[in-house]
Design an enzyme around this catalytic site. Structure first.
Site, PDB file in Angstrom:
ATOM      1  N   GLY A   1       0.780  -1.235   0.000  1.00 25.73           N
ATOM      2  CA  GLY A   1       0.000   0.000   0.000  1.00 25.73           C
ATOM      3  C   GLY A   1       0.815   1.290   0.000  1.00 25.73           C
TER       4      GLY A   1
ATOM      5  N   TYR B   1     -10.081   2.298  16.241  1.00 16.21           N
ATOM      6  CA  TYR B   1      -9.192   2.739  15.145  1.00 16.21           C
ATOM      7  C   TYR B   1      -9.137   4.269  15.140  1.00 16.21           C
ATOM      8  CZ  TYR B   1      -7.174   3.630  10.585  1.00 16.21           C
ATOM      9  OH  TYR B   1      -6.371   4.102   9.571  1.00 16.21           O
TER      10      TYR B   1
ATOM     11  N   LYS C   1      -5.882   6.860  15.687  1.00 19.23           N
ATOM     12  CA  LYS C   1      -5.461   7.884  14.720  1.00 19.23           C
ATOM     13  C   LYS C   1      -5.618   9.290  15.315  1.00 19.23           C
ATOM     14  CE  LYS C   1      -3.854   5.309  11.449  1.00 19.23           C
ATOM     15  NZ  LYS C   1      -2.469   5.424  10.967  1.00 19.23           N
TER      16      LYS C   1
HETATM   17  P1  NDP Z   1      -1.740  -1.830   3.983  1.00 16.35           P
HETATM   18  O1  NDP Z   1      -2.421  -2.892   4.758  1.00 16.35           O
HETATM   19  O2  NDP Z   1      -1.680  -1.988   2.491  1.00 16.35           O
HETATM   20  O3  NDP Z   1      -0.257  -1.607   4.535  1.00 16.35           O
HETATM   21  C1  NDP Z   1      -0.004  -1.585   5.910  1.00 16.35           C
HETATM   22  C2  NDP Z   1       1.497  -1.709   6.148  1.00 16.35           C
HETATM   23  O4  NDP Z   1       1.735  -1.656   7.569  1.00 16.35           O
HETATM   24  C3  NDP Z   1       2.054  -3.017   5.637  1.00 16.35           C
HETATM   25  O5  NDP Z   1       3.297  -2.793   5.002  1.00 16.35           O
HETATM   26  C4  NDP Z   1       2.264  -3.842   6.897  1.00 16.35           C
HETATM   27  O6  NDP Z   1       3.387  -4.679   6.748  1.00 16.35           O
HETATM   28  C5  NDP Z   1       2.572  -2.736   7.929  1.00 16.35           C
HETATM   29  N1  NDP Z   1       2.299  -3.194   9.282  1.00 16.35           N
HETATM   30  C6  NDP Z   1       1.100  -3.487   9.840  1.00 16.35           C
HETATM   31  N2  NDP Z   1       1.263  -3.949  11.081  1.00 16.35           N
HETATM   32  C7  NDP Z   1       2.608  -3.949  11.324  1.00 16.35           C
HETATM   33  C8  NDP Z   1       3.411  -4.325  12.416  1.00 16.35           C
HETATM   34  N3  NDP Z   1       2.874  -4.800  13.556  1.00 16.35           N
HETATM   35  N4  NDP Z   1       4.755  -4.206  12.313  1.00 16.35           N
HETATM   36  C9  NDP Z   1       5.310  -3.741  11.184  1.00 16.35           C
HETATM   37  N5  NDP Z   1       4.605  -3.360  10.112  1.00 16.35           N
HETATM   38  C10 NDP Z   1       3.268  -3.470  10.175  1.00 16.35           C
HETATM   39  O7  NDP Z   1      -2.499  -0.475   4.348  1.00 16.35           O
HETATM   40  P2  NDP Z   1      -2.216   1.050   3.958  1.00 16.35           P
HETATM   41  O8  NDP Z   1      -1.076   1.181   3.059  1.00 16.35           O
HETATM   42  O9  NDP Z   1      -3.505   1.621   3.558  1.00 16.35           O
HETATM   43  O10 NDP Z   1      -1.878   1.631   5.403  1.00 16.35           O
HETATM   44  C11 NDP Z   1      -0.729   2.409   5.685  1.00 16.35           C
HETATM   45  C12 NDP Z   1      -1.081   3.441   6.723  1.00 16.35           C
HETATM   46  O11 NDP Z   1      -2.034   4.334   6.178  1.00 16.35           O
HETATM   47  C13 NDP Z   1      -1.716   2.891   8.003  1.00 16.35           C
HETATM   48  O12 NDP Z   1      -1.170   3.579   9.104  1.00 16.35           O
HETATM   49  C14 NDP Z   1      -3.182   3.220   7.840  1.00 16.35           C
HETATM   50  O13 NDP Z   1      -3.836   3.365   9.069  1.00 16.35           O
HETATM   51  C15 NDP Z   1      -3.093   4.535   7.099  1.00 16.35           C
HETATM   52  N6  NDP Z   1      -4.267   4.944   6.361  1.00 16.35           N
HETATM   53  C16 NDP Z   1      -4.800   4.160   5.383  1.00 16.35           C
HETATM   54  C17 NDP Z   1      -5.913   4.606   4.680  1.00 16.35           C
HETATM   55  C18 NDP Z   1      -6.586   3.770   3.645  1.00 16.35           C
HETATM   56  O14 NDP Z   1      -7.764   4.068   3.315  1.00 16.35           O
HETATM   57  N7  NDP Z   1      -5.940   2.780   3.071  1.00 16.35           N
HETATM   58  C19 NDP Z   1      -6.491   5.919   4.942  1.00 16.35           C
HETATM   59  C20 NDP Z   1      -5.878   6.637   6.018  1.00 16.35           C
HETATM   60  C21 NDP Z   1      -4.791   6.164   6.676  1.00 16.35           C
HETATM   61  P3  NDP Z   1       3.490  -6.214   7.229  1.00 16.35           P
HETATM   62  O15 NDP Z   1       2.114  -6.789   7.206  1.00 16.35           O
HETATM   63  O16 NDP Z   1       4.438  -6.834   6.251  1.00 16.35           O
HETATM   64  O17 NDP Z   1       4.078  -6.104   8.584  1.00 16.35           O
HETATM   65  C1  8X3 Z   2      -8.472   4.761   6.840  1.00 13.30           C
HETATM   66  C2  8X3 Z   2      -9.619   5.530   6.325  1.00 13.30           C
HETATM   67  O1  8X3 Z   2     -12.069   6.114   6.698  1.00 13.30           O
HETATM   68  O2  8X3 Z   2     -11.464   3.758   6.794  1.00 13.30           O
HETATM   69  O3  8X3 Z   2      -7.830   5.416   7.886  1.00 13.30           O
HETATM   70  O4  8X3 Z   2     -10.878   5.244   8.583  1.00 13.30           O
HETATM   71  S1  8X3 Z   2     -11.059   5.131   7.145  1.00 13.30           S
END
Ligand code: NDP
Ligand code: 8X3
Length: 252
Positions: free
Chosen positions: A12, A152, A156
């Site tokens: 991501g 969650y 955040k």
């Molecule tokens: P993904 O699930 O695609 O990526 C999440 C990443 O976080 C992965 O690389 C995963 O790696 C890593 N991760 C999760 N848990 C752990 C852990 N315990 N230790 C180390 N690494 C960890 O999601 P996104 O790319 O969407 O999320 C990235 C960030 O963006 C997050 O903080 C999320 O809350 C935030 N976000 C996402 C949004 C969305 O709509 N997608 C919107 C707003 C914020 P691995 O599993 O290999 O450890």
């Molecule tokens: C990820 C976006 O709207 O699902 O942080 O919380 S939402």
């Protein structure tokens, strides 16, 4: 060449940020728990001219593992210019009275405590050099709450508060702190939130154009390339079809 450490680079937003900075010729430290994904990304980054890469496989929830991993970096790689605190997750989407305590602990341990462990280890390295930039990936869920988002959203909101607090503490050291707070971005996020239920996850992104991970990467890259006297403190970025955490213009 700058050194950029990205947590959660196996998927991501974190992966897209790693690729964006690598394309421009930088020294990239990619981290995450999935070694096979790190290996694959490392190979891809090595294909970019002038970029260097190292991967560190660890779980941000384990303080000792975080510290050991960062300690293992060679001296010049410890000169981290940009820390992208991105690793995070949502687990479950239930009312507070029906919430799963394991889900809650996973989110609190990852999104809040994990971010703190990484920051606690890297901020002093930046302070030694009196330079650096910490970019925290928050969320629109850190600005508003929505039904069943409870824990969650709370994690955040903590990232939102910590970003403000870090900015104050880092001020005298010339270290920038930015929060990027995305709305819905199509990544593995919803698959993880719904415990692997891909069908349910895909529905989250139907009827509108969500953000792509690359949109956030482009934004992070822009923020990281502003002149030394300019900082973006906080940036909320959403799909055009999303006005708030729960107000959408979706086509059925
Ligand atoms: P993904 O699930 O695609 O990526 C999440 C990443 O976080 C992965 O690389 C995963 O790696 C890593 N991760 C999760 N848990 C752990 C852990 N315990 N230790 C180390 N690494 C960890 O999601 P996104 O790319 O969407 O999320 C990235 C960030 O963006 C997050 O903080 C999320 O809350 C935030 N976000 C996402 C949004 C969305 O709509 N997608 C919107 C707003 C914020 P691995 O599993 O290999 O450890
Ligand atoms: C990820 C976006 O709207 O699902 O942080 O919380 S939402």
């Amino acid at each position: 060449m700058r050194t950029i450490l990205i947590t959660g680079a196996t998927s991501g937003i974190g992966r897209a940020i790693a690729i964006k900075f690598a394309e421009q010729g930088n020294r990239i430290v990619i981290t995450g728990r999935r070694q096979n994904r790190l290996d694959e990304l490392e190979k891809q980054i090595l294909g970019f001219e002038k970029s260097e890469v190292k991967s560190l496989c660890f779980d941000v929830r384990h303080k000792e593992a975080v510290y050991e991993a960062i300690d293992s970096l060679p001296a010049e790689w410890k000169q981290i210019d940009i820390l992208i605190n991105n690793a995070g997750l949502a687990s479950g989407l239930n009312s507070i009275q029906e919430g799963d305590i394991d889900d809650w602990e996973k989110m609190i341990d990852t999104n809040v405590k994990g971010l703190l462990y990484v920051t606690r280890k890297i901020a002093p390295l930046m302070i030694d050099r009196q330079k650096g930039h910490i970019i925290n990936i928050g969320s629109i869920a850190g600005k508003e709450v929505y039904p069943n988002g409870n824990v969650y959203c709370a994690t955040k909101h903590a990232v939102d508060a910590l970003s403000k607090a870090m900015r104050i503490d880092m001020l005298q050291h010339g270290i920038k702190v930015t929060q990027i707070a995305p709305g819905a971005a199509e990544t593995e996020f919803s698959k993880v939130r719904f415990h692997g239920d891909e069908e349910r996850a895909s529905k989250v992104y139907q009827g509108y154009q969500p953000l792509m991970a690359e949109d956030i990467a482009d934004t992070a890259f822009f923020i990281a390339n502003l002149p030394p006297h300019v900082n973006i403190n906080d940036l909320l970025i959403v799909p055009t079809s999303q006005a708030s955490a729960y107000c959408w213009n979706k086509k059925e």
